[in-house]
Design an enzyme around this catalytic site. Structure first.
Site, mmCIF file in Angstrom:
data_model
loop_
_atom_site.group_PDB
_atom_site.id
_atom_site.type_symbol
_atom_site.label_atom_id
_atom_site.label_comp_id
_atom_site.label_asym_id
_atom_site.label_seq_id
_atom_site.Cartn_x
_atom_site.Cartn_y
_atom_site.Cartn_z
ATOM 1 N N SER A 75 0.819 -1.222 0.000
ATOM 2 C CA SER A 75 0.000 0.000 0.000
ATOM 3 C C SER A 75 0.850 1.269 0.000
ATOM 4 O O SER A 75 2.047 1.244 0.303
ATOM 5 C CB SER A 75 -0.929 -0.003 1.215
ATOM 6 O OG SER A 75 -1.628 -1.218 1.258
HETATM 7 C C1 LIG Z 1 -3.274 -4.438 -0.437
HETATM 8 S S1 LIG Z 1 -2.628 -6.041 -0.258
HETATM 9 C C2 LIG Z 1 -1.979 -6.022 1.375
HETATM 10 C C3 LIG Z 1 -0.803 -5.141 1.633
HETATM 11 C C4 LIG Z 1 0.002 -5.601 2.816
HETATM 12 N N1 LIG Z 1 -0.620 -5.345 4.090
HETATM 13 C C5 LIG Z 1 1.419 -5.079 2.791
HETATM 14 O O1 LIG Z 1 1.897 -4.524 3.793
HETATM 15 O O2 LIG Z 1 2.085 -5.290 1.774
HETATM 16 C C6 LIG Z 1 -4.076 -7.036 0.037
HETATM 17 C C7 LIG Z 1 -3.751 -8.484 0.309
HETATM 18 O O3 LIG Z 1 -4.935 -9.115 0.789
HETATM 19 C C8 LIG Z 1 -4.873 -10.459 0.364
HETATM 20 N N2 LIG Z 1 -6.210 -11.047 0.485
HETATM 21 C C9 LIG Z 1 -7.261 -10.943 -0.358
HETATM 22 N N3 LIG Z 1 -8.309 -11.639 0.097
HETATM 23 C C10 LIG Z 1 -7.932 -12.183 1.280
HETATM 24 C C11 LIG Z 1 -8.573 -13.019 2.229
HETATM 25 N N4 LIG Z 1 -9.831 -13.414 2.052
HETATM 26 N N5 LIG Z 1 -7.871 -13.392 3.331
HETATM 27 C C12 LIG Z 1 -6.582 -12.987 3.511
HETATM 28 N N6 LIG Z 1 -5.915 -12.211 2.632
HETATM 29 C C13 LIG Z 1 -6.575 -11.812 1.541
HETATM 30 C C14 LIG Z 1 -4.360 -10.372 -1.055
HETATM 31 O O4 LIG Z 1 -3.840 -11.601 -1.513
HETATM 32 C C15 LIG Z 1 -3.303 -9.279 -0.905
HETATM 33 O O5 LIG Z 1 -2.042 -9.825 -0.667
#
Ligand SMILES: C[S@@+](CC[C@H](N)C(=O)[O-])C[C@H]1O[C@@H](n2cnc3c(N)ncnc32)[C@H](O)[C@@H]1O
Length: 366
Positions: A75
């Site tokens: 992000s």
């Molecule tokens: C915006 S990214 C996260 C950024 C992260 N916090 C960082 O510091 O890099 C969103 C993440 O949520 C994950 N995601 C999507 N659906 C999810 C779910 N149901 N449970 C857990 N993770 C999920 C995606 O695979 C992705 O890696």
């Protein structure tokens, strides 16, 4: 108030994979940038106050090919800092993060809670979870990274003082409320199908309800199981679609699709409806409303200098009429901005939105 740089105690670069992805305006897709091939560009992307796309198409598109949909990102640093501030994480806290991604935010949370605290982070994609575990260990942090569906939370380590989600949801999963201690906080991008999300901060109460305010506009990717689907109006549907004209002018249409104007409210009043805006050429713009489930769509075609504009509506729902009615409601209610809204989730799971206060005359269940 310190700047966001000072609030981010862990450098970002060690968490960014050697291949990242950038928009490609020529194709409307995403192309890879490899650190090995173009280190200067890679470093610029890492240093910028912008999100970095770290995976496309759930990892099925390999570097050198065209990606269609971002599926993981690191992000925007200033937003990461704003979310950490809003979360109010103290030394010794137990924190659950949903969406580990690169692991950078899990490292920042670990730095915040210190040795006495504990961070659990859930990532749905096993390959991303594995990379994050490695980066976290290399950086000297040891949060528990769990591979799984974050909508379930992570019960074995509950209760948590804080739950933070870095993907967006349309409904607050019940396990998050059950796994947060009374007085604890859930911070998540939350919104409807219609438009962007609001960063929403809920406090959990003794009776297992949760309530709080919607805040700034955030554009996060949806959690995997709540992604939007699109539909494409077919030519034969267009032939038989109901055809009318709208008296709305360009400014009113702009308000209808703009988060800080009417869009957030419209989404709260018109369920299961998604909009797209497409500039066809210098003089033609198209706004479409879709409901995939009932296969209903509406299309407003704007031609510069030639209003009133034509509206086509097809399917069991008259989406344009619904959106237009919600727009009029928003105007008559004094044009409430998203930050005036709040959300209460009761123990039976009902989500009720309200304006200004939970007992306001303007409140309704979703
Ligand atoms: C915006 S990214 C996260 C950024 C992260 N916090 C960082 O510091 O890099 C969103 C993440 O949520 C994950 N995601 C999507 N659906 C999810 C779910 N149901 N449970 C857990 N993770 C999920 C995606 O695979 C992705 O890696």
């Amino acid at each position: 108030m310190t700047g966001w740089h000072e609030r981010l105690a862990v450098p970002r670069a060690p968490f960014i994979p050697s291949v990242v992805w950038v928009d490609d305006p020529a194709t409307d897709g995403f192309v890879s940038v490899s650190r090995d091939d173009d280190e200067t560009r890679w470093r610029e992307l890492v240093a910028a106050d912008e999100p970095i796309i770290t995976q496309v198409d759930d990892g099925t598109t390999t570097p050198g090919n065209l990606g269609l949909r971002p599926s993981s990102s690191c992000s925007q640093p200033s937003l990461v800092a704003a979310m950490l501030t809003a979360l109010e994480v103290h030394d010794g806290y137990r924190v659950l993060e949903i969406g580990t991604g690169t692991g950078w935010n899990a490292a920042l949370l670990s730095a915040r809670v210190g040795k006495r605290g504990h961070v659990v982070s859930v990532e749905v994609d096993p390959a991303l979870a594995e990379d994050a575990r490695r980066c976290l260990a290399d950086a000297g942090y040891a949060p528990l990274v769990v591979t799984g569906d974050g909508a379930e939370g992570y019960a074995p380590e509950a209760p948590y003082d804080r739950i933070t989600c870095t993907a967006s949801v349309r409904a607050i999963p019940r396990p998050w409320i059950d796994q947060t201690r009374p007085g604890g906080v859930i911070l998540t991008p939350w919104g409807t199908d219609y438009g962007d999300d609001a960063l929403t901060r809920l406090e959990v109460h003794e009776d297992r309800s949760a309530s709080g305010r919607c805040g700034i506009n955030v554009a996060f990717m949806r959690v995997r199981h709540q992604r939007r689907d699109f539909l494409e109006p077919a030519a034969d549907e267009l032939d038989i679609a109901e055809t009318t004209q709208t008296t709305r002018d360009g400014h009113e249409l702009f308000e209808m699709v703009t988060f800080t104007r009417a869009a957030f409210t419209i989404g709260l009043r018109v369920p299961s409806c998604y909009f797209t805006v497409e500039d066809l050429d210098h003089d033609h713009r198209r706004i479409e409303l879709h409901d995939v489930r009932s296969h209903s769509w509406s299309r407003v075609t704007l031609v510069r200098g030639q209003d009133p504009w034509t509206v086509h509506q097809y399917g069991p729902r008259r989406l344009w009429d619904e959106v237009d009615a919600a727009y009029i409601w928003w105007r008559d209610a004094g044009k409430p901005t998203p930050d005036r809204y709040g959300l209460t989730v009761t123990p039976d799971g009902t989500h009720t939105v309200w304006i200004d206060a939970p007992d306001s005359e303007h409140r309704w269940p979703l």
